[in-house]
Design an enzyme around this catalytic site. Structure first.
Site, PDB file in Angstrom:
ATOM      1  N   ILE A 134       0.843  -1.206   0.000  1.00  0.00           N
ATOM      2  CA  ILE A 134       0.000   0.000   0.000  1.00  0.00           C
ATOM      3  C   ILE A 134       0.877   1.256   0.000  1.00  0.00           C
ATOM      4  O   ILE A 134       0.667   2.181  -0.795  1.00  0.00           O
ATOM      5  CB  ILE A 134      -0.961  -0.016   1.212  1.00  0.00           C
ATOM      6  CG1 ILE A 134      -1.965  -1.167   1.066  1.00  0.00           C
ATOM      7  CG2 ILE A 134      -1.689   1.328   1.352  1.00  0.00           C
ATOM      8  CD1 ILE A 134      -2.843  -1.431   2.270  1.00  0.00           C
ATOM      9  N   HIS A 155     -13.394   3.779   7.887  1.00  0.00           N
ATOM     10  CA  HIS A 155     -12.632   2.580   7.521  1.00  0.00           C
ATOM     11  C   HIS A 155     -13.102   2.046   6.153  1.00  0.00           C
ATOM     12  O   HIS A 155     -13.661   0.955   6.061  1.00  0.00           O
ATOM     13  CB  HIS A 155     -12.780   1.502   8.608  1.00  0.00           C
ATOM     14  CG  HIS A 155     -11.669   0.493   8.581  1.00  0.00           C
ATOM     15  ND1 HIS A 155     -11.131  -0.057   9.712  1.00  0.00           N
ATOM     16  CD2 HIS A 155     -10.994  -0.065   7.549  1.00  0.00           C
ATOM     17  CE1 HIS A 155     -10.182  -0.916   9.385  1.00  0.00           C
ATOM     18  NE2 HIS A 155     -10.079  -0.929   8.063  1.00  0.00           N
ATOM     19  N   ILE A 156     -12.843   2.849   5.131  1.00  0.00           N
ATOM     20  CA  ILE A 156     -13.360   2.517   3.800  1.00  0.00           C
ATOM     21  C   ILE A 156     -12.246   2.328   2.765  1.00  0.00           C
ATOM     22  O   ILE A 156     -12.470   2.495   1.571  1.00  0.00           O
ATOM     23  CB  ILE A 156     -14.358   3.602   3.301  1.00  0.00           C
ATOM     24  CG1 ILE A 156     -13.735   5.016   3.403  1.00  0.00           C
ATOM     25  CG2 ILE A 156     -15.670   3.533   4.059  1.00  0.00           C
ATOM     26  CD1 ILE A 156     -14.525   6.094   2.696  1.00  0.00           C
ATOM     27  N   ARG A 172      -4.120   1.270  10.839  1.00  0.00           N
ATOM     28  CA  ARG A 172      -4.981   0.879  11.950  1.00  0.00           C
ATOM     29  C   ARG A 172      -4.955   1.996  12.983  1.00  0.00           C
ATOM     30  O   ARG A 172      -3.905   2.612  13.222  1.00  0.00           O
ATOM     31  CB  ARG A 172      -4.462  -0.408  12.609  1.00  0.00           C
ATOM     32  CG  ARG A 172      -4.729  -1.667  11.810  1.00  0.00           C
ATOM     33  CD  ARG A 172      -6.210  -2.043  11.793  1.00  0.00           C
ATOM     34  NE  ARG A 172      -6.459  -3.274  11.087  1.00  0.00           N
ATOM     35  CZ  ARG A 172      -6.771  -3.377   9.797  1.00  0.00           C
ATOM     36  NH1 ARG A 172      -6.871  -2.282   9.054  1.00  0.00           N
ATOM     37  NH2 ARG A 172      -7.021  -4.547   9.253  1.00  0.00           N
ATOM     38  N   SER A 177     -10.878  -0.163   1.342  1.00  0.00           N
ATOM     39  CA  SER A 177     -11.100  -1.101   0.229  1.00  0.00           C
ATOM     40  C   SER A 177     -12.533  -1.030  -0.299  1.00  0.00           C
ATOM     41  O   SER A 177     -12.944  -1.901  -1.073  1.00  0.00           O
ATOM     42  CB  SER A 177     -10.815  -2.527   0.698  1.00  0.00           C
ATOM     43  OG  SER A 177     -11.771  -2.902   1.669  1.00  0.00           O
ATOM     44  N   GLU A 185     -13.850   1.681  16.594  1.00  0.00           N
ATOM     45  CA  GLU A 185     -14.579   2.090  15.388  1.00  0.00           C
ATOM     46  C   GLU A 185     -16.010   1.601  15.522  1.00  0.00           C
ATOM     47  O   GLU A 185     -16.200   0.402  15.732  1.00  0.00           O
ATOM     48  CB  GLU A 185     -13.945   1.499  14.137  1.00  0.00           C
ATOM     49  CG  GLU A 185     -12.642   2.165  13.781  1.00  0.00           C
ATOM     50  CD  GLU A 185     -11.890   1.490  12.638  1.00  0.00           C
ATOM     51  OE1 GLU A 185     -12.443   0.543  12.034  1.00  0.00           O
ATOM     52  OE2 GLU A 185     -10.764   1.894  12.356  1.00  0.00           O
ATOM     53  N   ILE A 222      -4.073   5.396   7.216  1.00  0.00           N
ATOM     54  CA  ILE A 222      -4.856   4.418   6.443  1.00  0.00           C
ATOM     55  C   ILE A 222      -4.511   2.996   6.898  1.00  0.00           C
ATOM     56  O   ILE A 222      -4.789   2.039   6.193  1.00  0.00           O
ATOM     57  CB  ILE A 222      -4.628   4.567   4.916  1.00  0.00           C
ATOM     58  CG1 ILE A 222      -3.131   4.577   4.582  1.00  0.00           C
ATOM     59  CG2 ILE A 222      -5.335   5.797   4.376  1.00  0.00           C
ATOM     60  CD1 ILE A 222      -2.813   4.476   3.095  1.00  0.00           C
TER      61      ILE A 222
HETATM   62  O1  LIG Z   1      -8.766  -2.715   6.960  1.00  0.00           O
HETATM   63  C1  LIG Z   1      -8.701  -3.233   5.918  1.00  0.00           C
HETATM   64  C2  LIG Z   1      -7.716  -4.189   5.570  1.00  0.00           C
HETATM   65  O2  LIG Z   1      -7.037  -4.730   6.464  1.00  0.00           O
HETATM   66  O3  LIG Z   1      -7.553  -4.440   4.384  1.00  0.00           O
END
Ligand SMILES: O=CC(=O)O
Length: 328
Positions: free
Chosen positions: A162, A292-293, A244, A295, A273, A242
């Protein structure tokens, strides 16, 4: 599968805030005999023996030792997303249960969201929208300013799949890219995106206009960004998370924002959350929150359910070891 019994798979529930939607359940029903937690709890001793897999959609159902003891034929937990910090991997392994996740599938969207948070917080998009739709038609904000992204310095903490995709995007914005990893360094990929390695996290924190957190949550990264680290950041800097929520000491962050130690924060993840409705982060003007979006796009969520299904069918762990420069 004709003539064969479909494998029994436990899911949390269908519908509601945490359950899979009906079309998703339909997709699964074509491939598995689905058992919801409610059904399982009503008939534990009979259904428990039949369950071969748990389809864990966004951390549900919660798996504990009691559940594992009651599922003697469980072979695999297929977990959505990249992070597996919600799972006790040692416990699962002691029961001979494999785990699969979908790290490569979620990385592009999560990196896109990181960029979106960076742009939205720096250019004050949410505030601008509120202004544009306000009843005050004299809103034209001649002296209302954001901060520039193009050409600014981005510090990425955790250059895994990522983080690397964030770097690729940031390159197109002509950003100066710094990154920190505790372990590996991949010089070829570093060169490809023009990223500069900071051995010491402090160097990155002191120089970055934007600090982007893309690490896995592990005991080593738990509250990695606390009071000391926030104080090292520029007073004009924006923190973007992005990964945790628990990678940041949230109390220290609130304090830093209230006392203007840093400028702003854009967070896709928090703890818990969702945050309680009276949490101070919800009241601070310089905080942008998303639920928490990372994905959460149509294509990615579809690919995730396909991948999780394949993992269950193959009874294998599909979790790729794609983490390249991640903090381990
Ligand atoms: O939180 C989302 C993931 O771990 O992909």
């Amino acid at each position: 599968m004709e003539g064969q019994e479909l494998p029994c798979v436990l899911i949390d529930c269908i519908g509601g805030r945490h359950g899979v939607y009906e079309d998703h359940a339909e997709f699964l029903r074509e491939r598995f005999c689905l058992i919801t937690m409610k059904e399982y709890l009503e008939n534990k001793s009979f259904l428990g023996k039949k369950i071969r897999a748990i389809y864990m959609w966004y951390h549900k159902p919660v798996i504990n030792e009691e559940l594992l003891q009651s599922l003697p034929n469980l072979k695999i937990v297929a977990s959505s997303g990249a992070g597996v910090d919600h799972l006790d991997l040692n416990l699962l392994s002691s029961y001979g249960v494999k785990v699969s996740n979908t790290p490569l599938i979620v990385s592009t969207d999560t990196a896109d969201l990181g960029m979106a948070l960076m742009l939205a917080s720096s250019r004050r998009l949410v505030e601008g929208h509120q202004m544009a739709i306000s009843p005050d038609t004299e809103y034209f904000p001649a002296n209302w300013l954001g901060v520039e992204v193009s050409g600014a310095t981005l510090g990425i903490i955790g250059m895994g799949t990522i983080g690397y995709k964030v770097a690729e995007r940031a390159k197109a914005f002509e950003m100066k890219i710094l990154y920190h990893n505790r372990k590996q360094r991949n010089k070829e990929e570093e060169r490809a995106v023009g990223a500069i390695y900071c051995k010491k996290i402090d160097d990155l924190l002191q120089q970055a206009d934007f600090v982007m957190l893309a690490v896995k949550l592990t005991p080593q990264t738990h509250k990695l960004i606390g009071k000391r680290e926030l104080q090292l950041m520029k007073p004009t800097a924006i923190l973007i998370n992005i990964s945790r929520g628990l990678v940041v000491d949230q109390d220290a962050l609130v304090e830093a924002l209230q006392s203007k130690v840093i400028k702003a924060a854009a967070l896709d993840v928090t703890y818990p959350e969702p945050l309680p409705r009276d949490h101070p982060l919800l009241k601070l003007k310089d905080v942008l929150l998303t639920p928490h979006i990372g994905s959460a796009t149509v294509k990615t969520r579809h690919l995730m359910k396909e991948n999780m299904t394949e993992s269950i069918q193959a009874g294998r762990s599909s979790g790729t070891t794609a983490l390249r420069w991640d903090l381990e």
